[in-house]
Scaffold this active site. Structure first.
Site, PDB file in Angstrom:
ATOM      1  N   LYS A   1       0.885  -1.345  -0.017  1.00  0.00           N
ATOM      2  CA  LYS A   1      -0.054   0.002   0.035  1.00  0.00           C
ATOM      3  C   LYS A   1       0.795   1.262   0.257  1.00  0.00           C
ATOM      4  O   LYS A   1       0.324   2.339  -0.613  1.00  0.00           O
ATOM      5  CB  LYS A   1      -0.892   0.043   1.232  1.00  0.00           C
ATOM      6  N   ARG A   2       1.640   1.153   0.776  1.00  0.00           N
ATOM      7  CA  ARG A   2       2.700   2.494   0.810  1.00  0.00           C
ATOM      8  C   ARG A   2       3.309   2.832  -0.641  1.00  0.00           C
ATOM      9  O   ARG A   2       3.697   3.796  -0.799  1.00  0.00           O
ATOM     10  CB  ARG A   2       3.970   2.090   1.842  1.00  0.00           C
TER      11      ARG A   2
END
Ligand code: GLU
Length: 503
Positions: A251-252
């Protein structure tokens, strides 16, 4: 008959990896005239939600991924939600108990946590020490009679499990490193490994195609399959999806939920094309694939072992190709929701997205569908994603453009010169009849007049473009004029002339 399964866990929004796994399963099944089963793996009660189920199903449907039996459509192995299949699981769990493959484990969560911590401190793998494996049947009975909470643990033992993975080749695991695993909460409630194995058997699944992160689960599942006397399916573990820096997609570093791509205006057919190439390649230079072409060409042999990098620029490029290829009408249909979302159009009622005769703008003006299609088409060549289109064509909707009049002057042209050019262009455009007010015609007429007067194109076309768009960067003046129509075009030129200060 080849049968594959889509079996997401509804513990979050539809993940790109889940969509890719679903696609590869479906491609494999369709290529081989097989069947696709869709079941929902919600054994993790705390983390499973109906919202997540809905998001996953909606997302897969939006992509055009279809199944032959399972969630929503039913079929011979219903129900397809694991939490509704307890009665099916019970006899199998009983069988494992009767055979002595499974024993009651009374270790508390705290005790197990303590053991895990100790293992980490000692820098050794955390393996269940087998505390309850040795209890006598009297001891077990006594504790059960006292209603001591328990789980059901599977005797893993120490052997080497080998299997052939269709992508990774021969794989070997030493089960001594696994330790006995909890496979059910009680006689009715299996956990993930057991539920998967029973369902794959019950649903006659022949091929398990899933992400590489499941490869270490495979030996555990094979042990359960052997204990239950089921047939071992074929396995194919798909390469991990990686960030650009080759770490596991996260996600990052990337948007991981399909929704986010959908909201930005990626087309489903572009995402399918892109996902199809995420770990598979045709062995040729071909990059553009329809779903049917993927089905035709897809083979497991051409799935790579090494991680597949998620290349956002490639996705954008593919998406742009699909946007370019849409008909004007179709591009409009797909862009309208973005125009509504971003506040340029009022939400059309009912089926207006499908067939609006007139569309109401935010300011309450109604514009014809053809005019709207013309505005949107201005960005067709340039747009990479649909959500870029509304801000780029916002100037078309305005009644009166606001911009700094200094922008109107080309290079060092003095204000008077700019006004002359606009007045002159205005006269020429006025003479062009409504029905030939097309980009091609306008370009032909204006360029001819410019060359006769021995002017430079920029002297006329720059102020004209600014007058029509109010912005430094925009499509060309002829395209804009055609999209706006004669009346709006002349109005904007006159407005620009009025903005220029008099001497
Ligand atoms: N339900 C699992 C998941 O969503 C998939 C299990 C499997 O493919 O065997 O990760």
């Amino acid at each position: 008959m080849i049968r594959v399964r889509l079996c997401p866990s509804p513990t979050g929004l539809l993940h790109i990896g889940t969509a890719r796994a679903a696609l590869f399963n479906v491609l494999f099944a369709r290529h081989n005239n097989g069947e696709v089963v869709f079941r929902m793996e919600d054994t993790d009660k705390e983390r499973s939600t109906r919202e997540s189920e809905k998001d996953i199903i909606d997302g897969l449907k939006w992509l055009g991924i279809a199944w032959d039996e399972g969630m929503e459509i039913g079929g011979p192995h219903a129900p397809y939600r694991q939490s509704e299949r307890n009665d099916i699981y019970t006899p199998y769990i009983q069988k494992l108990l009767d055979q002595g493959n499974v024993y009651h484990c009374f270790c508390t969560a705290e005790a197990l946590d303590e053991e895990r911590k100790q293992a980490t401190e000692d820098k050794r793998p955390s393996i269940y020490p087998g505390t309850c494996a040795k209890l006598t049947s009297e001891e077990v009975k006594e504790r059960l009679d006292r209603s001591t909470p328990s789980t059901l643990r599977f005797r893993v033992g120490t052997k080497v499990i080998q299997f052939h993975d269709l992508i990774r080749g021969d794989v070997e695991f030493d089960t001594a490193l696994i330790g006995d695993i909890i496979i059910a909460k009680d006689i009715k409630t299996p956990l993930y490994h057991l539920a998967v194995v029973i369902d794959d058997h019950e649903m006659a699944v022949t091929h398990v195609i899933r992400g590489e992160d499941h490869i270490s689960n495979t030996p555990k599942q094979i042990l359960l399959i052997q204990a239950l006397g089921f047939e071992i399916p074929e396995y194919a573990h798909l390469p991990l999806i990686l960030n650009a820096d080759k770490t596991k997609m996260s996600k990052r570093k990337n948007k991981v939920s399909l929704n986010e791509y959908r909201r930005e205006g990626y087309l489903p057919e572009a995402i399918i094309n892109f996902l199809g190439l995420l770990g598979w390649n045709p062995g040729t230079e071909q990059e553009m694939f329809t779903f049917d072409e993927l089905v035709q060409q897809f083979t497991i042999e051409r799935v790579q072992k090494s991680g597949a990098v998620f290349n956002l620029e490639k996705l954008q490029w593919i998406n742009a190709q699909y946007i370019h290829a849409l008909s004007r009408e179709e591009l409009m249909r797909r862009t309208i929701p973005f125009l509504i979302d971003q506040g340029y159009l009022q939400s059309p009622k009912g089926d207006m997205i499908e067939a609006p005769e007139y569309i109401i703008t935010k300011s309450g003006e109604s514009i014809g569908r053809d005019t709207l299609a013309g505005y949107i088409a201005l960005e067709q060549e340039r747009a990479k994603i649909l959500s870029e289109i509304p801000p780029a064509i916002a100037f078309c909707f305005a009644n009166e453009l606001m911009y700094n009049p200094a922008l109107l002057s080309w290079k060092e042209t003095p204000v008077d010169g700019t006004r002359d050019m606009l007045e002159w262009a205005n006269l020429i455009l006025k003479d062009i009849p409504d029905d030939s007010f097309t980009a091609t015609k306008l370009e032909e007429v204006l360029k001819e007049a410019i060359s006769q007067k021995e002017l430079k194109n920029g002297m006329v076309l720059w102020p004209l473009r600014i007058a029509l768009s109010g912005q430094q960067n925009s499509p060309g003046p002829f395209e804009i004029a055609q999209a706006l129509g004669k009346e709006k075009t002349l109005h904007r030129i006159e407005h620009a002339i009025a903005l220029l200060p008099l001497k």
